[in-house]
Design a protein around this motif. Structure first.
Motif, mmCIF file in Angstrom:
data_model
loop_
_atom_site.group_PDB
_atom_site.id
_atom_site.type_symbol
_atom_site.label_atom_id
_atom_site.label_comp_id
_atom_site.label_asym_id
_atom_site.label_seq_id
_atom_site.Cartn_x
_atom_site.Cartn_y
_atom_site.Cartn_z
ATOM 1 N N UNK A 107 3.753 31.062 77.523
ATOM 2 C CA UNK A 107 4.724 30.740 78.807
ATOM 3 C C UNK A 107 3.710 30.477 80.125
ATOM 4 N N UNK A 108 3.270 29.507 80.395
ATOM 5 C CA UNK A 108 2.289 29.352 81.462
ATOM 6 C C UNK A 108 2.900 29.424 82.889
ATOM 7 N N UNK A 109 4.335 28.878 83.139
ATOM 8 C CA UNK A 109 4.739 28.998 84.383
ATOM 9 C C UNK A 109 6.439 28.666 84.292
ATOM 10 N N UNK A 110 7.060 29.407 85.291
ATOM 11 C CA UNK A 110 8.537 29.119 85.387
ATOM 12 C C UNK A 110 8.778 28.733 86.784
ATOM 13 N N UNK A 111 9.365 27.408 86.961
ATOM 14 C CA UNK A 111 9.652 26.757 88.343
ATOM 15 C C UNK A 111 10.859 26.092 88.335
ATOM 16 N N UNK A 112 11.874 26.892 88.959
ATOM 17 C CA UNK A 112 13.198 26.347 88.857
ATOM 18 C C UNK A 112 13.831 26.365 87.534
ATOM 19 N N UNK A 113 13.997 25.267 86.911
ATOM 20 C CA UNK A 113 14.749 24.985 85.576
ATOM 21 C C UNK A 113 13.468 24.491 84.750
ATOM 22 N N UNK A 114 12.393 24.555 85.036
ATOM 23 C CA UNK A 114 11.225 23.973 84.428
ATOM 24 C C UNK A 114 10.595 25.079 83.590
ATOM 25 N N UNK A 115 10.092 25.037 82.433
ATOM 26 C CA UNK A 115 9.346 26.095 81.899
ATOM 27 C C UNK A 115 7.937 25.320 81.298
ATOM 28 N N UNK A 116 6.916 25.853 81.632
ATOM 29 C CA UNK A 116 5.801 25.205 81.187
ATOM 30 C C UNK A 116 5.142 25.911 80.133
ATOM 31 N N UNK A 117 4.816 25.220 78.824
ATOM 32 C CA UNK A 117 4.637 26.042 77.701
ATOM 33 C C UNK A 117 3.330 25.667 77.257
ATOM 34 N N UNK A 118 2.492 26.407 76.882
ATOM 35 C CA UNK A 118 1.102 25.995 76.126
ATOM 36 C C UNK A 118 1.202 26.523 74.471
ATOM 37 N N UNK A 119 0.777 25.465 73.624
ATOM 38 C CA UNK A 119 0.909 25.766 72.262
ATOM 39 C C UNK A 119 -0.318 25.616 71.520
ATOM 40 N N UNK A 120 -0.768 26.701 70.714
ATOM 41 C CA UNK A 120 -1.939 26.577 70.162
ATOM 42 C C UNK A 120 -1.739 26.580 68.547
ATOM 43 N N UNK A 121 -1.863 25.646 67.969
ATOM 44 C CA UNK A 121 -1.448 25.466 66.612
ATOM 45 C C UNK A 121 -2.786 24.838 65.740
ATOM 46 N N UNK A 122 -2.689 24.936 64.616
ATOM 47 C CA UNK A 122 -3.777 24.015 63.565
ATOM 48 C C UNK A 122 -3.680 22.856 63.907
ATOM 49 N N UNK A 123 -4.818 22.136 63.750
ATOM 50 C CA UNK A 123 -5.064 20.666 63.891
ATOM 51 C C UNK A 123 -3.871 19.825 63.296
ATOM 52 N N UNK A 124 -3.666 20.364 61.987
ATOM 53 C CA UNK A 124 -2.900 19.171 61.188
ATOM 54 C C UNK A 124 -1.401 19.669 61.119
ATOM 55 N N UNK A 125 -1.165 20.761 62.481
ATOM 56 C CA UNK A 125 0.433 20.572 62.404
ATOM 57 C C UNK A 125 0.965 19.805 63.993
ATOM 58 N N UNK A 126 1.823 19.135 63.422
ATOM 59 C CA UNK A 126 2.297 17.960 64.583
ATOM 60 C C UNK A 126 3.398 18.786 65.386
ATOM 61 N N UNK A 127 3.195 18.524 66.717
ATOM 62 C CA UNK A 127 4.070 18.988 67.787
ATOM 63 C C UNK A 127 4.691 17.974 68.329
ATOM 64 N N UNK A 128 6.087 17.804 68.484
ATOM 65 C CA UNK A 128 6.677 16.966 69.378
ATOM 66 C C UNK A 128 7.637 17.614 70.021
ATOM 67 N N UNK A 129 8.090 16.974 71.122
ATOM 68 C CA UNK A 129 9.411 17.186 71.944
ATOM 69 C C UNK A 129 10.567 17.080 71.034
ATOM 70 N N UNK A 130 11.491 17.834 71.071
ATOM 71 C CA UNK A 130 12.518 17.756 69.991
ATOM 72 C C UNK A 130 13.349 16.549 70.183
ATOM 73 N N UNK A 131 13.718 16.053 71.329
ATOM 74 C CA UNK A 131 14.502 15.041 71.601
ATOM 75 C C UNK A 131 13.721 13.602 71.117
ATOM 76 N N UNK A 132 12.316 13.744 71.348
ATOM 77 C CA UNK A 132 11.600 12.461 70.746
ATOM 78 C C UNK A 132 11.736 12.602 68.972
ATOM 79 N N UNK A 133 11.405 13.679 68.338
ATOM 80 C CA UNK A 133 11.596 13.832 67.117
ATOM 81 C C UNK A 133 12.707 13.319 66.458
ATOM 82 N N UNK A 134 13.787 13.675 67.131
ATOM 83 C CA UNK A 134 15.285 13.628 66.820
ATOM 84 C C UNK A 134 15.513 11.910 66.667
ATOM 85 N N UNK A 135 14.958 11.372 68.099
ATOM 86 C CA UNK A 135 15.190 9.699 67.861
ATOM 87 C C UNK A 135 14.365 9.027 66.798
#
Lengths: 77, 168
Positions: A22-50
Motif C-alpha cells: 500500500x503506497x498511499x491513501x488519499x481520500x477515496x483513492x488507494x495507490x497499490x504496488x504489486x510485485x509478482x512473477x513475470x508470467x502472472x497477469x495483473x488486471x484491474x478487475x472491472x477491465x477483466x470482467x468486461x
C-alpha cells in the motif's frame, strides 16, 4: 475472504513471490504496488470482467448458430 | 491425438496443430490448448476449438480485414513472454461474437486480441486499453459492403460474358 487492515508503507505477501504494497491513501483513492512473477497477469478487475463477458458472448452454441445464420443471410457468405 | 468436440464430433489432430495459451483465454482457465478449424463456407472466419473442454469453441478472424488502421503495440514484456524474435512470427486473431440483444450485430473484439507466436505456437490474450471503445467492434456493415461489392463484380463479369457471347 480474508480482510486485512494496512497503513501506507505496509504490505501483504501472498505465497512466496507476490508482494502487495500500500503506497498511499488519499481520500477515496488507494495507490497499490504489486510485485509478482513475470508470467502472472495483473488486471484491474472491472477491465477483466468486461473482457470475460465479451469472450463469453462468443462461445455459447446457440449464439454461434445465430452467427452462422447471420453470415448465411448476407449474400455470398 | 484424438479430441472430442461438441460441435465437430471426434477429431484427429497433430500436436503441431495445437496453439497453447499458458495464460488461458480470459474467463476460461481450464482450457490451455486450442486448435484452428477452418470454416467451410467462409473465407474470413475460423473456429478456435478447445482441447480440454469439448463444448468450448470460439469464432476468430483476422482483424486487419475489417479495420485497416488497427494495430497492436506489444510491450517489451509481451514480446519477451511470447518469445518473439521476428515481426513476421506474430499472428493476431480477434474473437468474433454475435450480440443477440443488439439486433444481430456481429462484433469483433479489438481490445483483447489473441496474439500468437506462429513459430512456437504460444499465444496470449492481451488487453490493449487504447482500444477500450472497440471491445465490441461491429463488422456487419463491412461484411455487407464486401458482399455487395462481390455481387456487383459478379454481375459485371456475367454481363461481360453475355456481351462476349453476343459478339461471337
Amino acid at each position: 475472504m480474508l480482510t486485512l487492515s494496512r497503513k501506507p508503507g505496509e504490505s501483504i505477501r501472498i505465497g512466496n513471490d507476490i508482494l502487495i504494497i500500500v503506497q498511499e491513501v488519499r481520500g477515496k483513492v488507494v495507490k497499490i504496488s504489486i510485485e509478482a512473477p513475470e508470467d502472472m497477469t495483473i488486471y484491474r478487475e472491472e477491465l477483466y470482467k468486461r473482457i470475460v463477458a465479451a469472450n463469453l458472448e462468443s462461445t455459447s452454441l446457440s449464439d454461434l448458430a445465430d452467427l452462422e445464420k447471420e453470415l448465411k443471410d448476407l449474400p455470398d457468405f | 491425438m484424438r479430441v472430442s468436440t461438441v460441435r465437430f464430433g471426434e477429431i484427429e489432430i497433430k500436436d503441431s496443430d495445437l496453439i497453447h495459451f499458458p495464460g488461458a483465454i480470459l474467463g476460461f482457465p481450464a482450457s490451455k490448448s486450442y486448435f484452428i478449424i477452418e470454416a467451410e463456407d467462409s473465407a474470413f472466419f475460423a473456429w478456435l476449438q478447445s482441447v480440454q473442454e469439448p463444448e468450448l469453441c470460439f469464432v476468430v478472424t483476422d482483424p486487419f480485414i475489417f479495420k485497416k488502421d488497427y494495430s497492436v503495440n506489444l510491450t517489451n514484456k509481451e514480446i519477451e513472454s511470447l518469445s518473439i524474435k521476428e515481426a513476421n512470427e506474430i499472428n493476431i486473431l480477434s474473437i468474433v461474437s454475435i450480440n443477440s440483444r443488439s439486433n444481430g450485430q456481429i462484433n469483433i473484439n479489438l481490445m483483447a486480441p489473441l496474439v500468437v507466436n506462429a513459430t512456437t505456437r504460444v499465444g496470449y490474450q492481451l488487453i490493449k486499453e487504447e482500444y477500450t471503445h472497440h471491445l465490441r467492434y461491429n463488422i456487419k456493415p463491412i461484411l455487407r459492403k464486401m458482399a455487395e461489392i462481390e455481387e456487383m463484380d459478379r454481375k459485371a463479369f456475367d454481363k461481360a460474358d453475355v456481351q462476349k457471347q453476343a459478339v461471337s
